[in-house]
Design a protein around this motif. Structure first.
Motif, PDB file in Angstrom:
ATOM      1  N   TYR A 124       0.829  -1.208   0.000  1.00 30.21           N
ATOM      2  CA  TYR A 124       0.000   0.000   0.000  1.00 30.21           C
ATOM      3  C   TYR A 124       0.862   1.257   0.000  1.00 30.21           C
ATOM      4  O   TYR A 124       0.624   2.207  -0.757  1.00 30.21           O
ATOM      5  CB  TYR A 124      -0.928   0.028   1.224  1.00 30.21           C
ATOM      6  N   LEU A 125       1.884   1.270   0.861  1.00 33.81           N
ATOM      7  CA  LEU A 125       2.741   2.450   0.973  1.00 33.81           C
ATOM      8  C   LEU A 125       3.375   2.789  -0.371  1.00 33.81           C
ATOM      9  O   LEU A 125       3.368   3.951  -0.807  1.00 33.81           O
ATOM     10  CB  LEU A 125       3.820   2.202   2.024  1.00 33.81           C
ATOM     11  N   GLN A 126       3.919   1.783  -1.057  1.00 35.31           N
ATOM     12  CA  GLN A 126       4.561   2.018  -2.348  1.00 35.31           C
ATOM     13  C   GLN A 126       3.553   2.493  -3.394  1.00 35.31           C
ATOM     14  O   GLN A 126       3.826   3.406  -4.179  1.00 35.31           O
ATOM     15  CB  GLN A 126       5.253   0.737  -2.825  1.00 35.31           C
ATOM     16  N   THR A 127       2.367   1.872  -3.415  1.00 37.31           N
ATOM     17  CA  THR A 127       1.368   2.211  -4.424  1.00 37.31           C
ATOM     18  C   THR A 127       0.769   3.585  -4.184  1.00 37.31           C
ATOM     19  O   THR A 127       0.607   4.383  -5.117  1.00 37.31           O
ATOM     20  CB  THR A 127       0.249   1.146  -4.441  1.00 37.31           C
ATOM     21  N   GLN A 128       0.454   3.881  -2.925  1.00 33.85           N
ATOM     22  CA  GLN A 128      -0.168   5.174  -2.644  1.00 33.85           C
ATOM     23  C   GLN A 128       0.793   6.338  -2.877  1.00 33.85           C
ATOM     24  O   GLN A 128       0.398   7.389  -3.383  1.00 33.85           O
ATOM     25  CB  GLN A 128      -0.674   5.217  -1.195  1.00 33.85           C
ATOM     26  N   THR A 129       2.071   6.148  -2.542  1.00 32.41           N
ATOM     27  CA  THR A 129       3.034   7.218  -2.827  1.00 32.41           C
ATOM     28  C   THR A 129       3.177   7.414  -4.333  1.00 32.41           C
ATOM     29  O   THR A 129       3.276   8.548  -4.822  1.00 32.41           O
ATOM     30  CB  THR A 129       4.416   6.916  -2.208  1.00 32.41           C
ATOM     31  N   ALA A 130       3.164   6.305  -5.095  1.00 33.99           N
ATOM     32  CA  ALA A 130       3.257   6.413  -6.554  1.00 33.99           C
ATOM     33  C   ALA A 130       2.057   7.157  -7.121  1.00 33.99           C
ATOM     34  O   ALA A 130       2.188   8.043  -7.974  1.00 33.99           O
ATOM     35  CB  ALA A 130       3.363   5.023  -7.178  1.00 33.99           C
ATOM     36  N   VAL A 131       0.857   6.830  -6.647  1.00 34.65           N
ATOM     37  CA  VAL A 131      -0.357   7.496  -7.124  1.00 34.65           C
ATOM     38  C   VAL A 131      -0.349   8.975  -6.736  1.00 34.65           C
ATOM     39  O   VAL A 131      -0.716   9.844  -7.537  1.00 34.65           O
ATOM     40  CB  VAL A 131      -1.608   6.789  -6.554  1.00 34.65           C
ATOM     41  N   THR A 132       0.111   9.269  -5.532  1.00 34.81           N
ATOM     42  CA  THR A 132       0.154  10.655  -5.063  1.00 34.81           C
ATOM     43  C   THR A 132       1.037  11.519  -5.953  1.00 34.81           C
ATOM     44  O   THR A 132       0.627  12.593  -6.413  1.00 34.81           O
ATOM     45  CB  THR A 132       0.672  10.712  -3.612  1.00 34.81           C
ATOM     46  N   VAL A 133       2.262  11.054  -6.193  1.00 36.20           N
ATOM     47  CA  VAL A 133       3.194  11.845  -7.003  1.00 36.20           C
ATOM     48  C   VAL A 133       2.723  11.912  -8.447  1.00 36.20           C
ATOM     49  O   VAL A 133       2.823  12.956  -9.103  1.00 36.20           O
ATOM     50  CB  VAL A 133       4.623  11.265  -6.908  1.00 36.20           C
ATOM     51  N   PHE A 134       2.185  10.821  -8.965  1.00 33.99           N
ATOM     52  CA  PHE A 134       1.680  10.799 -10.344  1.00 33.99           C
ATOM     53  C   PHE A 134       0.609  11.865 -10.529  1.00 33.99           C
ATOM     54  O   PHE A 134       0.643  12.652 -11.485  1.00 33.99           O
ATOM     55  CB  PHE A 134       1.111   9.417 -10.661  1.00 33.99           C
ATOM     56  N   ASP A 135      -0.352  11.909  -9.620  1.00 36.00           N
ATOM     57  CA  ASP A 135      -1.461  12.867  -9.735  1.00 36.00           C
ATOM     58  C   ASP A 135      -0.961  14.303  -9.632  1.00 36.00           C
ATOM     59  O   ASP A 135      -1.402  15.197 -10.363  1.00 36.00           O
ATOM     60  CB  ASP A 135      -2.494  12.585  -8.647  1.00 36.00           C
ATOM     61  N   LYS A 136       0.013  14.531  -8.743  1.00 31.78           N
ATOM     62  CA  LYS A 136       0.551  15.879  -8.570  1.00 31.78           C
ATOM     63  C   LYS A 136       1.239  16.362  -9.837  1.00 31.78           C
ATOM     64  O   LYS A 136       1.029  17.492 -10.299  1.00 31.78           O
ATOM     65  CB  LYS A 136       1.517  15.891  -7.391  1.00 31.78           C
ATOM     66  N   VAL A 137       2.082  15.512 -10.440  1.00 30.73           N
ATOM     67  CA  VAL A 137       2.812  15.904 -11.652  1.00 30.73           C
ATOM     68  C   VAL A 137       1.846  16.081 -12.820  1.00 30.73           C
ATOM     69  O   VAL A 137       1.979  17.004 -13.622  1.00 30.73           O
ATOM     70  CB  VAL A 137       3.903  14.862 -11.991  1.00 30.73           C
ATOM     71  N   LEU A 138       0.845  15.200 -12.915  1.00 32.58           N
ATOM     72  CA  LEU A 138      -0.156  15.296 -13.978  1.00 32.58           C
ATOM     73  C   LEU A 138      -0.894  16.638 -13.908  1.00 32.58           C
ATOM     74  O   LEU A 138      -1.087  17.314 -14.921  1.00 32.58           O
ATOM     75  CB  LEU A 138      -1.143  14.132 -13.847  1.00 32.58           C
ATOM     76  N   LYS A 139      -1.276  17.042 -12.694  1.00 32.51           N
ATOM     77  CA  LYS A 139      -1.967  18.327 -12.523  1.00 32.51           C
ATOM     78  C   LYS A 139      -1.031  19.500 -12.813  1.00 32.51           C
ATOM     79  O   LYS A 139      -1.400  20.472 -13.473  1.00 32.51           O
ATOM     80  CB  LYS A 139      -2.496  18.440 -11.091  1.00 32.51           C
ATOM     81  N   GLN A 140       0.177  19.398 -12.296  1.00 32.62           N
ATOM     82  CA  GLN A 140       1.130  20.505 -12.402  1.00 32.62           C
ATOM     83  C   GLN A 140       1.569  20.756 -13.832  1.00 32.62           C
ATOM     84  O   GLN A 140       1.676  21.909 -14.270  1.00 32.62           O
ATOM     85  CB  GLN A 140       2.349  20.183 -11.530  1.00 32.62           C
ATOM     86  N   GLU A 141       1.803  19.684 -14.583  1.00 35.07           N
ATOM     87  CA  GLU A 141       2.377  19.827 -15.921  1.00 35.07           C
ATOM     88  C   GLU A 141       1.340  19.827 -17.039  1.00 35.07           C
ATOM     89  O   GLU A 141       1.573  20.423 -18.093  1.00 35.07           O
ATOM     90  CB  GLU A 141       3.393  18.705 -16.169  1.00 35.07           C
ATOM     91  N   PHE A 142       0.186  19.147 -16.820  1.00 40.55           N
ATOM     92  CA  PHE A 142      -0.793  19.020 -17.905  1.00 40.55           C
ATOM     93  C   PHE A 142      -2.190  19.494 -17.507  1.00 40.55           C
ATOM     94  O   PHE A 142      -3.121  19.423 -18.321  1.00 40.55           O
ATOM     95  CB  PHE A 142      -0.840  17.572 -18.399  1.00 40.55           C
ATOM     96  N   ASP A 143      -2.331  19.947 -16.272  1.00 42.33           N
ATOM     97  CA  ASP A 143      -3.591  20.523 -15.795  1.00 42.33           C
ATOM     98  C   ASP A 143      -4.765  19.556 -15.892  1.00 42.33           C
ATOM     99  O   ASP A 143      -5.893  19.958 -16.189  1.00 42.33           O
ATOM    100  CB  ASP A 143      -3.902  21.827 -16.551  1.00 42.33           C
ATOM    101  N   VAL A 144      -4.510  18.276 -15.683  1.00 44.87           N
ATOM    102  CA  VAL A 144      -5.574  17.279 -15.574  1.00 44.87           C
ATOM    103  C   VAL A 144      -5.297  16.435 -14.338  1.00 44.87           C
ATOM    104  O   VAL A 144      -4.174  16.382 -13.843  1.00 44.87           O
ATOM    105  CB  VAL A 144      -5.651  16.367 -16.826  1.00 44.87           C
ATOM    106  N   SER A 145      -6.338  15.771 -13.839  1.00 41.61           N
ATOM    107  CA  SER A 145      -6.214  14.959 -12.635  1.00 41.61           C
ATOM    108  C   SER A 145      -6.397  13.492 -12.972  1.00 41.61           C
ATOM    109  O   SER A 145      -7.131  13.138 -13.909  1.00 41.61           O
ATOM    110  CB  SER A 145      -7.264  15.391 -11.610  1.00 41.61           C
TER     111      SER A 145
END
Length: 372
Positions: A124-145
């Motif tokens: 869970y720890l590995q997956t949730q951290t991966a999802v967290t960072v993925f969503d942040k970069v997606l929003k920051q760079e491409f403005d989608v969630s």
């Protein structure tokens, strides 16, 4: 897949990488929530890391960076992409996010090339951290969630997160020690459960690799002797969970504890009385670039790269330069840190003007070293 969701103008070649990144992220979440266990953990780690590899390459391409040389068969590795997007590169990822993704990469490599036993909460720890960072970069760079590509009923990733990292590790190490009790003959299983923890310990010290068999044996023996895990894996002990939000917005990152003392790997056996990991320094890997390599990778001419080495003082900084000696010949070589600093400086200062400054310096001081 992106359809009309993307709020920024995405380049055509970037769109292909971005679509595959989102597909892999959804597959990681799907495999995490599978109702059966066969291959589940390995699949989650594989797709989580592949999602980030595709996303990082999409970001670099969108920013006009190259991810593959024309004469090479492979594009850049995950480790290289992390360095390029970290604090010393494009500054897309924070130190905490780089650490989190390095941990995911290390644990995935351990699962890919060896046998690991991941508890549900460690997965869970590995997956949730991966999802967290993925969503942040997606929003920051491409403005989608990421939520734009998931049904609202989906919870990425679990409703039962670990309450604290220290408690999670205490539980994991207790199970390792139980497997190592005399007469149980479960050493192989203990090592399989220990490998993911050592992978995260390595990530906490900035190492993009998995533990060697010698390091796994050393950690196993020291835990069997009753040594505290905080001594055996001191880098792991310096981490904490940075969690916030609820439901689909629940975010988790690994971070260095603010009050944690600085830790480092032992460099020799004499220094490794407690620590399991000994850093084996390979200077040829640490300093892989000649001056001509720096020039090419930073899109500079060789004279301009020479001028930036002078301006930034790279040759006198051991983090950036090491001089190898073969007989009477001396060959300066440069690190990834030197490349990052040169790229950053080249974006900030005019390469032509820096070369002119360097040339004036040489004219004023004829003894000034010109060949760097």
């Amino acid at each position: 897949m992106l359809g009309g969701a993307a709020a920024v103008r995405v380049k055509r070649n970037v769109r292909l990488y971005l679509e595959r990144a989102i597909s892999s992220a959804r597959l990681a979440i799907e495999h995490f929530n599978r109702p059966y266990e066969e291959g589940r953990r390995e699949a989650v780690l594989h797709f989580a890391l592949h999602a980030h590899e595709m996303l990082m390459k999409a970001v670099l391409l969108q920013r006009g960076k190259s991810i593959q040389r024309r004469r090479e068969s492979k594009s850049i590795s995950v480790a290289t992409a992390l360095r390029m997007l970290g604090n010393q590169g494009e500054k897309v990822l924070t130190e905490s996010e780089t650490l989190s993704l390095t941990a995911v990469s290390n644990v995935r490599d351990a699962a890919q090339h060896s046998v690991v036993m991941l508890s549900e909460q460690t997965l869970y720890l590995q997956t949730q951290t991966a999802v967290t960072v993925f969503d942040k970069v997606l929003k920051q760079e491409f403005d989608v969630s990421l939520a734009d590509f998931l049904p609202s009923r989906v919870l990425p990733v679990s409703t039962d997160p670990p309450t604290s990292l220290e408690l999670l590790i205490d539980t994991e190490v207790s199970q390792v020690k139980a497997l190592l009790e005399p007469g149980r003959r479960k050493t192989a299983e203990a090592k399989a459960r220990l490998r993911p923890l050592l992978a995260i310990d390595l990530a906490a010290a900035g190492e993009e690799r998995t533990a060697t068999p010698l390091e796994v044996d050393r950690a196993t023996n020291r835990l069997k002797q009753g040594r505290p895990w905080r001594e055996v894996m001191p880098n792991l002990a310096s981490l904490t969970l940075d969690a916030s939000g609820t439901g689909q917005t629940y975010n988790v990152r690994l971070a260095k504890a603010k009050d944690a003392p600085p830790v480092k790997f032992a460099e020799t056996e004499d220094e490794a009385e407690s620590a399991a990991i000994i850093r084996e320094v390979d200077n040829e890997q640490r300093y892989p670039f000649a001056l001509t390599d720096l020039a090419r990778l930073a899109s500079l001419t060789a004279p301009q790269a020479t001028a930036f080495v002078w301006k930034l003082g790279l040759k006198s900084d051991e983090k950036c330069c090491h001089t190898f000696q073969h007989g009477k010949s001396r060959f300066p070589r440069y690190s990834h840190e030197a490349l990052s600093r040169m790229r950053e400086a080249a974006a900030k200062f005019s390469p032509v003007e820096v070369w002119r400054q360097y040339r004036r310096q040489r004219q004023q001081d004829p003894g000034h070293e010109g060949q760097l």
